[in-house]
Design an enzyme around this catalytic site. Structure first.
Site, PDB file in Angstrom:
ATOM      1  N   SER A 146       0.834  -1.209   0.000  1.00 39.88           N
ATOM      2  CA  SER A 146       0.000   0.000   0.000  1.00 39.88           C
ATOM      3  C   SER A 146       0.868   1.259   0.000  1.00 39.88           C
ATOM      4  O   SER A 146       0.625   2.192  -0.770  1.00 39.88           O
ATOM      5  CB  SER A 146      -0.968   0.000   1.185  1.00 39.88           C
ATOM      6  OG  SER A 146      -0.280  -0.016   2.421  1.00 39.88           O
ATOM      7  N   ASP A 200       5.832   2.604   7.117  1.00 39.70           N
ATOM      8  CA  ASP A 200       5.884   2.105   5.737  1.00 39.70           C
ATOM      9  C   ASP A 200       6.231   3.210   4.748  1.00 39.70           C
ATOM     10  O   ASP A 200       7.070   3.031   3.862  1.00 39.70           O
ATOM     11  CB  ASP A 200       4.526   1.503   5.335  1.00 39.70           C
ATOM     12  CG  ASP A 200       4.122   0.365   6.239  1.00 39.70           C
ATOM     13  OD1 ASP A 200       4.967  -0.082   7.044  1.00 39.70           O
ATOM     14  OD2 ASP A 200       2.955  -0.068   6.155  1.00 39.70           O
TER      15      ASP A 200
END
Ligand code: ADP
Ligand code: MG
Length: 422
Positions: A146, A200
């Protein structure tokens, strides 16, 4: 017995070509450029980002590639290899947060969400764009597919709008990239509606090849540390267990809520601020509601011990670029302890993760642990180069015996963060 399924990354040329060809096939003409952003593995420091602790990701050679062309209007058209029959169409004027009228459904949220967040941050108005995505980051494997989508889009929009926030891969604008990290994270939190920490996006945006990234989640500051285990005859083997993980969202939120509850009882803003472990355990024993007591103690124990392990791991890397056998064993031991803590105290593992870890250790890995949020996803093992294949085979066999899905494996070498490819 089944063959090992190796899933190496596409080369940059191949990824860029795939995105470009998809763009031309669907939209006609040529994309103005291709941008790339990697997935990541977190070497250690799990479930500490939202507690203000440090973590240590590397960027993967597995990456998302976007071929993009600006439009004269505010429309956005999106396509991926899975959606060639139904191209998504949106308008930057009508998109809005998850749960609002302008909610964006599905994968498009991760991309247009970045445009929305940049405009919210004052970097607008942007033009619309046509965008073709091709990615080899495995989806939902705890490898941050993602963030790869978000960060590839972020560097593309930055370039096309001439914002100059990213700089180049060779000469990154660290501060500007911090702004793109925030925009990418808001895309995920606000538009896609996934309440995740900033690990992330920071990894995808700030990592550089040959290095791990020391990320301090308290202030999101980053620094590079050399991570050249190949020089010591080692590899990082990644095992994507392919365990289904439907429970993720609810469970992730519950862990965060546990940490917040513990922090409130301990009178700190974030668990990283706890100074005395024993005193914290006593305070939780005395002040947590009885039905929550043991659980909050266990969650806190994981977070505090994981922060200590991560600091110890970073200290070793920074003090000793060429790792001795003895140091490798210490690093492996820290990884093992991390996994055991995530299994026993944080309760985010599943049988597939535990089996992969047990088998890797039994076959001689220095250490092995789950990486990412847990409840499925991937395991990393620090192994001697010549052991990687044997361990991959042993895990594959163990999974077959237990009737688990067949794992996918690859060797992770630290790659570059997000940037323009062509
Ligand atoms: P992870 O980031 O660990 O891979 P997430 O659940 O955070 O897992 O993100 C996975 C989601 O990202 C998918 O459900 C999908 O919406 C989106 N996504 C990731 N890669 C792709 C891709 N190649 N094509 C379309 N959507 C993707
Ligand atoms: Mg993700």
């Amino acid at each position: 017995t089944p063959d090992i399924i190796w899933t190496p990354a596409a080369s940059t040329e191949e990824g860029a070509r795939n995105a470009r060809e998809l763009f031309t096939r669907i939209f006609g003409g040529e994309a103005e450029g291709v941008w790339r952003a990697p997935g990541r593995v977190n070497i250690i420091g799990e479930h500490v980002d939202y507690n203000g602790g440090p973590c240590l990701p590397i960027a993967l050679p597995h990456a998302a590639y976007v071929a993009v062309r600006p439009r004269p209007d505010r429309r956005v058209r999106l396509v991926s290899p899975q959606t060639v029959d139904a191209v998504d169409e949106l308008n930057l004027d009508t998109i809005g947060p998850a749960g609002s009228e302008g909610e964006v459904k599905g994968w498009a949220a991760y991309l247009v969400g970045v445009a929305w967040a940049l405009e919210q941050a004052g970097y607008g108005p942007l033009t619309g764009f046509d965008i073709a995505l091709w990615s080899c980051v495995p989806l939902g494997a705890g490898l941050s597919s993602s963030a790869a989508l978000e960060c590839a889009t972020a560097v593309a929009l930055d370039d096309l709008a001439g914002l100059g926030l990213a700089g180049t891969v060779e000469a990154p604008n660290k501060e500007g990239r911090g702004i793109l990290v925030t925009a990418s994270r808001r895309a995920e939190n606000d538009i896609a509606g996934a309440n995740t920490g900033g690990l992330d996006q920071s990894a995808s945006m700030h990592c550089t090849h040959g290095h791990a990234l020391v990320l301090d989640s308290r202030d999101m500051s980053v620094r590079q540390t050399p991570f050249d285990i190949a020089a010591s005859g080692c590899e990082l083997l990644v095992i994507d267990t392919r365990a289904p993980h439907q429970l993720v969202d609810g469970q992730y939120g519950q862990r965060r809520a546990d940490c917040e509850a513990a922090a409130a009882i301990l009178g700190v803003n974030l668990l990283v601020d706890v100074e005395d472990y024993e005193a914290a355990m006593t305070a939780l024993a005395d002040n947590a509601p009885e039905e929550d007591r043991e659980r909050l103690q266990a969650r806190t124990r994981h977070v505090l011990s994981e922060i200590a392990r991560t600091k110890a791991f970073i200290d070793i890397l920074e003090s000793e670029p060429l790792l001795s056998e003895e140091k490798l064993q210490v690093l492996g031991g820290l990884m093992n302890d991390s996994h055991d803590s995530l299994r026993d105290d944080y309760e985010v593992t599943v049988p597939e993760l535990d089996v992969a870890v047990d088998v890797a250790r039994a076959r001689g890995a220095y250490g092995a642990r789950m990486t990412g949020g847990g409840f499925g996803g991937s395991v990393i093992a620090l192994v001697k180069t010549e052991q990687a294949e044997e361990i991959a085979r042993a895990v594959t066999e163990a999974f077959a015996e237990r009737g688990f899905a067949q794992p996918h494996v690859f060797v992770a070498t630290p790659a570059d963060g997000a940037g323009r490819v062509e």
